[in-house]
Design a protein around this motif. Sequence first.
Motif, PDB file in Angstrom:
ATOM      1  N   GLN A  45       0.807  -1.233   0.000  1.00  0.00           N
ATOM      2  CA  GLN A  45       0.000   0.000   0.000  1.00  0.00           C
ATOM      3  C   GLN A  45       0.833   1.273   0.000  1.00  0.00           C
ATOM      4  O   GLN A  45       2.027   1.264   0.318  1.00  0.00           O
ATOM      5  CB  GLN A  45      -0.845   0.028   1.275  1.00  0.00           C
ATOM      6  CG  GLN A  45       0.048   0.120   2.502  1.00  0.00           C
ATOM      7  CD  GLN A  45      -0.696   0.020   3.809  1.00  0.00           C
ATOM      8  OE1 GLN A  45      -1.206   1.009   4.308  1.00  0.00           O
ATOM      9  NE2 GLN A  45      -0.732  -1.186   4.354  1.00  0.00           N
ATOM     10  N   HIS A  71      -4.084  10.020   6.010  1.00  0.00           N
ATOM     11  CA  HIS A  71      -4.117   8.813   6.848  1.00  0.00           C
ATOM     12  C   HIS A  71      -3.864   9.104   8.318  1.00  0.00           C
ATOM     13  O   HIS A  71      -4.451   8.463   9.188  1.00  0.00           O
ATOM     14  CB  HIS A  71      -3.079   7.818   6.311  1.00  0.00           C
ATOM     15  CG  HIS A  71      -2.942   6.559   7.117  1.00  0.00           C
ATOM     16  ND1 HIS A  71      -4.018   5.797   7.505  1.00  0.00           N
ATOM     17  CD2 HIS A  71      -1.834   5.925   7.606  1.00  0.00           C
ATOM     18  CE1 HIS A  71      -3.585   4.747   8.197  1.00  0.00           C
ATOM     19  NE2 HIS A  71      -2.278   4.812   8.276  1.00  0.00           N
ATOM     20  N   TRP A 109       7.820  -2.132  14.983  1.00  0.00           N
ATOM     21  CA  TRP A 109       6.572  -2.280  15.734  1.00  0.00           C
ATOM     22  C   TRP A 109       6.809  -3.205  16.897  1.00  0.00           C
ATOM     23  O   TRP A 109       7.646  -4.093  16.760  1.00  0.00           O
ATOM     24  CB  TRP A 109       5.488  -2.833  14.768  1.00  0.00           C
ATOM     25  CG  TRP A 109       4.115  -2.599  15.288  1.00  0.00           C
ATOM     26  CD1 TRP A 109       3.356  -3.485  15.993  1.00  0.00           C
ATOM     27  CD2 TRP A 109       3.353  -1.389  15.162  1.00  0.00           C
ATOM     28  NE1 TRP A 109       2.171  -2.897  16.328  1.00  0.00           N
ATOM     29  CE2 TRP A 109       2.136  -1.618  15.840  1.00  0.00           C
ATOM     30  CE3 TRP A 109       3.586  -0.151  14.577  1.00  0.00           C
ATOM     31  CZ2 TRP A 109       1.151  -0.632  15.921  1.00  0.00           C
ATOM     32  CZ3 TRP A 109       2.619   0.814  14.649  1.00  0.00           C
ATOM     33  CH2 TRP A 109       1.408   0.568  15.313  1.00  0.00           C
ATOM     34  N   HIS A 120       5.353   7.953  12.189  1.00  0.00           N
ATOM     35  CA  HIS A 120       4.234   8.375  11.339  1.00  0.00           C
ATOM     36  C   HIS A 120       3.823   9.821  11.637  1.00  0.00           C
ATOM     37  O   HIS A 120       3.471  10.564  10.737  1.00  0.00           O
ATOM     38  CB  HIS A 120       3.016   7.469  11.574  1.00  0.00           C
ATOM     39  CG  HIS A 120       2.984   6.239  10.710  1.00  0.00           C
ATOM     40  ND1 HIS A 120       3.982   5.300  10.698  1.00  0.00           N
ATOM     41  CD2 HIS A 120       2.041   5.791   9.842  1.00  0.00           C
ATOM     42  CE1 HIS A 120       3.650   4.326   9.854  1.00  0.00           C
ATOM     43  NE2 HIS A 120       2.485   4.595   9.321  1.00  0.00           N
TER      44      HIS A 120
END
Length: 318
Positions: free
Chosen positions: A99, A105, A252, A263
């Motif tokens: 993606q 987002h 993560w 982000h």
Amino acid sequence: MKDPPRYRDLPLDQSMPPRSAWGLWGKDDELGTLNLLGTEQVQRGMQSVRSHKVFSLNWKLEEPNPPFYGRGAIQHHPFPNEVGFDDSYDSFYPQSSTQWDALGHVEHPEYGFYNGRKREDMAAANGARNGMHNYARKGIVGRGVLLDVARYLASQGQPIDGSQRRDFTVADLEATRQAAGITYETGDILVIRSGWMNWYESADAQTRATLADDSINLLKTPGISGGEDMAEYLWDSHVAAVASDCPAVEAWPHELKVDSYLHFRLIPLLGMALGEMWYLEQLADECAKDRCYSFMLVSAPLNKFGGVGSPANVLAIK
Ligand code: UVW
């Protein structure tokens, strides 16, 4: 193309949030760092083509299976018509597999969305700002450069365990870049192989189910580190986009805090395009074989007005 200012000199307009690129490409800009892609970058991409081999960097739409972060599994319904078949999809989550994240987002907890947009600006009824249509209408074409961090670290006696969090530092990226003989050029599309997907593809059904069940807490992956030094490195490298084979580009799990969840710095403040879960295995093998880590990269996201994510539909041509 003129190079953007240094990270330390952002913002240019002091009324904008600290270390943001807001206003840099105009107050109505919705492309962010993709503004760094122009004819020069297309030409550089084309000049990178040597063997004319094409690599699809798209994972199956059905992977990961089951999907992460509460996203659904795509359901495909072919149905007969007069001449053969048509088909439709249900439960199509464009961020489930390979993606791009649109600039709509992620919302910075304090400052909001890229270039000062608010939640209500994202709705199609209000003109859908920062949507995927911006990326789609531009088209993403330029020179891709691969940092195969997983392979580099393995060569240094530090193999990646794809089931564990591992934060790639700026030093790790720089060491990989130097070993690959890459010099960044303005508008490069930086592709980082963490080795996570290679591990996931061999994970058993029980492991996959557990990770999907509570991805926020149980998923552990390698990826780039989340500190401000990484944001500074990426910005000052003048890349147009950053993509990786792992689920979030960055390692993560995360507490989703401004200081550690990259982000927040990259998407709303810097307007940087992020690509996730890119399938890099065959491309990486070829780069290791021919010792050439640059290629032409072509991606055509879905032209969905206001889309938040899109399959990357991305090819590398070596
Ligand atoms: C995460 O950060 C969870 O990844 P994504 O950008 O797909 O939401």
